[in-house]
Design an enzyme around this catalytic site. Structure first.
Site, short mmCIF file in Angstrom:
data_model
loop_
_atom_site.label_atom_id
_atom_site.label_comp_id
_atom_site.label_asym_id
_atom_site.label_seq_id
_atom_site.Cartn_x
_atom_site.Cartn_y
_atom_site.Cartn_z
N ASP A 1 -14.32 127.69 -6.28
CA ASP A 1 -14.72 128.07 -4.93
C ASP A 1 -16.23 127.86 -4.76
OD1 ASP A 1 -12.08 129.66 -4.07
OD2 ASP A 1 -12.58 130.13 -6.15
N SER B 1 -19.57 150.09 1.86
CA SER B 1 -18.37 149.37 2.28
C SER B 1 -18.12 148.15 1.40
CB SER B 1 -18.50 148.91 3.73
OG SER B 1 -18.19 149.93 4.63
N ASP C 1 -9.23 131.67 3.36
CA ASP C 1 -9.31 132.33 2.06
C ASP C 1 -8.44 133.59 1.99
OD1 ASP C 1 -10.53 131.32 -0.16
OD2 ASP C 1 -12.54 131.96 0.34
N ALA D 1 -9.19 161.26 -3.96
CA ALA D 1 -9.76 159.94 -3.66
C ALA D 1 -10.81 159.59 -4.69
CB ALA D 1 -10.36 159.94 -2.25
N ASP E 1 -9.04 149.44 8.25
CA ASP E 1 -10.34 148.98 8.70
C ASP E 1 -10.24 148.47 10.12
OD1 ASP E 1 -13.09 147.65 8.47
OD2 ASP E 1 -12.77 148.34 6.42
N HIS F 1 -15.80 143.38 9.78
CA HIS F 1 -15.93 144.29 8.66
C HIS F 1 -14.69 144.29 7.78
CE1 HIS F 1 -15.90 148.31 6.69
NE2 HIS F 1 -17.21 148.10 6.60
N ASN G 1 -9.23 127.48 -4.74
CA ASN G 1 -8.69 126.67 -3.65
C ASN G 1 -9.78 125.78 -3.04
OD1 ASN G 1 -10.16 128.70 -2.44
ND2 ASN G 1 -8.69 129.10 -0.80
N ASN H 1 -23.59 155.69 3.59
CA ASN H 1 -24.89 155.02 3.57
C ASN H 1 -26.04 155.88 4.07
OD1 ASN H 1 -23.50 152.74 2.74
ND2 ASN H 1 -23.43 151.82 4.78
N ILE I 1 -14.94 131.68 -1.35
CA ILE I 1 -15.23 132.61 -2.44
C ILE I 1 -13.96 132.89 -3.23
CG2 ILE I 1 -17.07 133.70 -1.08
CD1 ILE I 1 -15.01 136.08 -0.73
N ASP J 1 1.74 146.60 19.78
CA ASP J 1 2.50 145.36 20.02
C ASP J 1 1.72 144.12 19.59
OD1 ASP J 1 4.61 146.79 21.10
OD2 ASP J 1 3.79 146.71 23.14
#
Length: 713
Positions: A111, A333, A153, A284, A144, A177, A191, A269, A195, A168
Site C-alpha cells: 500500500d 479518536s 480501501d 470498557a 460513529d 471521522h 491492494n 481530548n 493504507i 431507511d
C-alpha cells in the site's frame, strides 16, 4: 477496567484533523542473499561437551562455538540441512538441532501510504501479521458518523450496518471521522491502494449514531450498542465521549460486555484527568493517545481510569470529504482504533476470549511509557499475539470424532504430507502415539510448502499414550508437512477438522517408495473437489511427475513439480484446466530421480463435508489407532482388521487411555484373506466415555491392515 459509571447527553468526537502527513519512513536494510537459512550450516546443542559422535552420521564439522553451554555451529553438505536436522533429532546426545535461520526485517505491504503509518510500526503490527492479519468472521462495529461505503480501501471489508438518523438510508459517512476510524482498524492491505489496517482481514459493521458535526444523543448511541451486539459484532469501537454520566449508556455498555462483546472507547481530548464516559466505565477499555516520542499527547486525557494507550498524532487513514480520500488525523479518536484492531487480531487467533481476558492480555503485554497516567502503557500487537499463541497449547478440538481412517504404521521416523493451519477453515493437529512401555520424547519438524523449516519442537510422549501437537507458530492459512522422529517406533495421525463440518484423519507414512498414489480423487463431482499433497521424504529435492487417470484407465492429465527436502507440493484438482468437471479417478506421483514419496488427499465440498485418503500400504504385524472412543457423544469406534498373511492371524487389540494405562483388550483369530470387525463397545471392562488409543498386534507375525471407523450408536 475503569470505574463504573455512565455517559453524557451529547458526545463529541475525540480528534483533531490535520491536512499534512507525518515525516516518517521505513529505513530499508540490506538483506543477506540467502533463503530461509544459511546453506550448509546447523546449530546444535549437545547433552555434554564431549557429545560429538553423531557428527559422523551426517558428515558434520564443527565451525565454532556459539554458546552459552555446548552449542556449536556445524557445517554439513548443502542441500542436506533438513535431513541432517532430522537425523540429529533422534540422537540421545543431542538436545536440539536446527538450521542456521536467516532473520529479516518484517515484510511491508504494498500500500503506497503504508510508510506514512508510523503508528503501525510503533505497535509492531507488521510482526503481528506474521501470525494473523485477521479473519472476516471477526466483526468490528464502528459507532460513529458512518463509513464511506464506496471507499476502495474499505468496501471489501464491510458487512451490513444501520443508520439511526435515517433508518431507511445506508450508514454513509457525512463527516469523514467514521471513515478514518474504520481505515485504521481494517483498511485492505496489499491492494496497492492507500493504507493498511491493523487487522486488514476482519469485517467492519458501520453504525451511524453521530451527525455530520460528530455529535449524537445518548438514546441513539445506546440503541447503536445494542443493535451491534444483537447483529453479531464482536467488538464495538466508540471514538467519542464526554464527561457527564447517563444510566442509559451504562446499561447499554453493560449489556454488551455481559454478551461477550469488547468495548473500546476514546479517553477524550480535554488534556485533563476528569473521567470521560463511556470509556471510564468498568465494562470498557479506555484509550489514551501517545505521540511519536512515546509520550502522552498533550491533548489526551489521563488518569487511573485510563486502561491503555496507542499512537494518536498525525495518523494517516481513509477519509471522506465528499469523495473517497486519505487524511492525517490527531486525537484519542485515532488512538482508539489501533487498540480495536489489535483486539480484532486477538479474537481472530483465539475467538473464545472474554472481554476481561482481552483486557488482561492487552495490559500484560503493553510497552511501558515514561508517563504513568495512561494505563498499562502502549499497546504492542506482536507481543499480544505471541502471548496468545504460546499460551494455547495444541489440543484435540472439543468433540473431535474421526469418521474413518486407516491405522498408521509404526516407525522411528514418520511423515505427514498434509498439515493445514486454518487454511480455508481447516485446522490440523497431530496425534502422536507411543505404543512402547517407556516414556520418550518425539522431535517434530514443520516444513513449509516452499521447503523452509517453519520450526521444530520436542514433544514428550507418555508410555502407551499420545501427545497432541501442532504448528504453534504457523500463520493463519499456512500449509505444509511434518516429520516426526523418536528413538522408539511411534505412529501419528493428522486429525483435520473444520468448524461446522467434517473431521477426518490422515495417517502418517513410516516409509515410502518413488511412487505413491491415491485411488479416488474428484473435480467437482457431486460438489466434491480433492486437494492432494505429495511429500518428498528425502533430504534432497525430488522431481515428481503427476498423472491423473479416469475410471476407464485412460490418462486424462498430468504435471511435473520439484519438491524440496521433506516438503510437500499441494495441488487442488479444481485448478487443473484440462481436467474435466465431474472427473472421478486416481492420481499417481512418481519421483523421476528415485526419491521416496508420501501422498495424502482431502476431498471437500462447499458445506464442509469431507473425506481423506493416504497412499500408504499399512501391512504390518503392529498397527496403531490414535483415536478410539466408546459412547462419546453418542459414538463408538469399530476396528476392521484384515489378515494378509498365509496363515491364521492371532490379533490382539489393546486399549489405552490417552495418558497411558491399559483400559481393556480384545482378542480374535482371523483366517488368511478374511477380515473381522471388532467394536470398542463390546470390550469387557472398557468404560463408557472411554477416549484413548489402541494398539493392534498380530501376535504370530502375520501382516494385517486395519480401518478405524467411528459411528453413532
Amino acid at each position: 477496567m475503569a470505574r463504573a459509571s455512565s455517559v453524557l447527553a451529547a458526545v463529541m468526537l475525540c480528534l483533531v484533523f490535520a491536512g499534512g502527513t507525518p515525516a516518517w519512513s521505513v529505513n530499508a536494510e540490506e538483506e543477506l542473499d540467502y533463503g530461509p537459512f544459511v546453506p550448509g550450516e546447523l546449530l546444535v546443542r549437545w547433552q555434554s561437551e564431549a557429545s560429538h559422535e553423531a557428527l559422523a552420521t551426517i558428515g558434520g564439522v564443527v565451525l565454532e562455538e556459539v554458546g552459552p553451554g555446548p552449542v556449536e555451529l556445524i557445517h554439513v553438505a548443502e542441500g542436506l540441512e533438513t535431513r541432517s536436522v532430522a537425523a540429529l533429532a533422534v540422537d540421545p546426545s543431542v538436545v536440539w538441532a536446527q538450521p542456521n535461520y536467516v532473520r529479516r526485517a518484517d515484510s511491508t505491504p504494498n500500500d503506497p501510504r503504508f510508510r506514512d503509518q508510523w503508528g503501525l510500526q510503533r505497535i509492531q503490527a507488521p510482526t503481528a501479521w506474521d501470525i494473523t492479519t485477521g479473519v472476516a468472521s471477526v466483526v468490528v462495529a464502528v459507532l460513529d458518523t458512518g463509513v464511506d461505503l464506496d471507499h476502495p480501501d474499505l468496501r471489501d471489508r464491510l458487512v451490513p450496518g444501520y443508520n439511526f438518523f435515517q433508518p431507511d438510508e445506508l450508514p454513509m459517512d457525512d463527516s469523514g471521522h467514521g471513515t478514518h476510524v474504520a481505515g485504521t482498524i481494517a483498511a485492505t492491505a496489499n491492494n496497492s491502494t492507500g493504507i493498511a489496517g491493523v487487522a486488514s482481514g476482519v469485517s467492519i459493521m458501520p453504525i451511524k449514531v453521530l451527525n455530520s458535526r460528530g455529535a449524537g444523543r445518548d438514546s441513539r448511541v445506546a440503541q447503536g450498542i445494542r443493535w451491534a451486539v444483537d447483529h453479531g459484532a464482536n467488538i464495538v469501537n466508540m471514538s467519542f465521549g464526554g464527561q457527564d454520566i447517563s444510566p442509559v449508556l451504562s446499561e447499554a455498555v453493560e449489556y454488551a460486555s455481559s454478551s461477550g462483546v469488547v468495548l473500546v472507547v476514546a479517553a477524550g481530548n480535554e488534556g485533563g484527568s476528569e473521567p470521560n464516559y463511556p470509556g471510564a466505565t468498568d465494562s470498557a477499555i479506555a484509550v489514551a493517545a501517545t505521540n511519536s516520542r512515546d509520550r502522552r499527547a498533550m491533548f489526551s486525557n489521563y488518569g487511573s481510569w485510563v486502561d491503555i494507550a496507542a499512537p494518536g498524532t498525525q495518523i494517516v487513514s481513509t477519509y471522506w470529504d465528499g469523495a473517497s480520500t486519505y487524511r492525517a488525523g490527531t486525537g484519542t479518536s485515532m488512538a482508539t482504533p489501533h487498540v480495536t484492531g489489535v483486539i480484532a487480531l486477538m479474537l481472530s487467533l483465539k475467538p473464545g476470549l472474554s472481554p476481561a481476558e482481552v483486557e488482561e492480555i492487552l495490559k500484560a503485554n503493553a510497552d511501558p511509557l515514561p508517563d504513568d497516567d495512561v494505563g498499562s502503557g502502549r499497546v504492542n500487537a506482536a507481543r499480544v499475539l505471541a502471548s496468545i499463541r504460546s499460551s494455547v497449547p495444541p489440543a484435540v478440538p472439543e468433540g473431535l470424532l474421526l469418521q474413518t481412517y486407516e491405522a498408521p504404521l509404526l516407525g522411528r521416523v514418520v511423515y505427514v504430507p498434509m498439515v493445514l493451519s486454518d487454511a480455508n477453515g481447516w485446522r490440523t493437529v497431530l496425534l502422536v502415539q507411543n505404543p512402547s512401555d517407556r516414556a520418550v520424547a518425539a522431535s517434530v519438524l514443520w516444513v513449509s510448502v516452499d521447503g523452509a523449516l517453519l520450526g521444530s519442537a520436542q514433544v514428550p510422549l507418555p508410555a502407551n499414550g499420545i501427545a497432541v501437537t501442532g504448528p504453534p507458530t504457523a500463520p493463519i492459512g499456512w500449509r505444509g508437512s511434518a516429520v516426526i522422529s523418536a528413538d522408539v517406533p511411534i505412529a501419528a495421525l493428522a486429525a483435520m477438522s473444520r468448524g461446522g463440518g467434517s473431521s477426518v484423519g490422515i495417517p502418517a507414512s513410516a516409509a515410502g517408495g518413488p511412487t505413491a498414489g491415491v485411488s479416488l480423487v474428484f473435480k467437482d463431482r457431486e460438489g466434491l473437489t480433492t486437494t492432494i499433497a505429495v511429500q518428498n521424504l528425502a533430504g534432497v529435492p525430488a522431481v515428481v511427475d503427476l498423472a491423473y487417470t479416469g475410471g476407464d484407465g485412460r490418462s486424462v492429465s498430468g504435471g511435473r513439480a520439484t519438491i524440496g527436502p521433506l516438503a510437500a507440493h499441494y495441488v487442488n484438482l479444481g485448478g487443473i484446466a484440462d481436467l474435466p468437471s465431474g472427473f472421478s479417478g486416481s492420481v499417481t506421483a512418481r519421483s523421476t530421480n528415485g526419491q521416496p514419496l508420501a501422498i495424502a488427499a482431502l476431498a471437500i465440498n462447499s458445506t464442509g463435508a469431507a473425506s481423506a485418503q493416504s497412499g500408504i500400504s499399512a501391512r504390518s504385524a503392529v498397527l496403531a489407532a490414535p483415536k478410539v472412543v466408546r459412547s462419546v457423544g453418542g459414538a463408538t469406534t469399530e476396528i476392521q482388521v484384515r489378515n494378509h498373511g498365509g496363515a491364521a492371524a492371532n490379533v490382539t487389540i489393546s486399549y489405552f487411555g490417552s495418558s497411558g494405562g491399559l483400559a481393556g483388550s480384545d482378542t480374535v483369530t482371523i483366517e488368511p484373506g478374511a477380515l473381522r470387525l471388532l467394536s470398542a463397545g463390546t470390550v469387557a471392562g472398557l468404560a463408557d466415555s472411554f477416549d484413548g488409543v489402541a494398539v493392534i498386534r498380530s501376535t504370530n507375525g502375520q501382516p494385517i491392515t486395519a480401518v478405524v471407523r467411528t459411528t453413532q450408536n
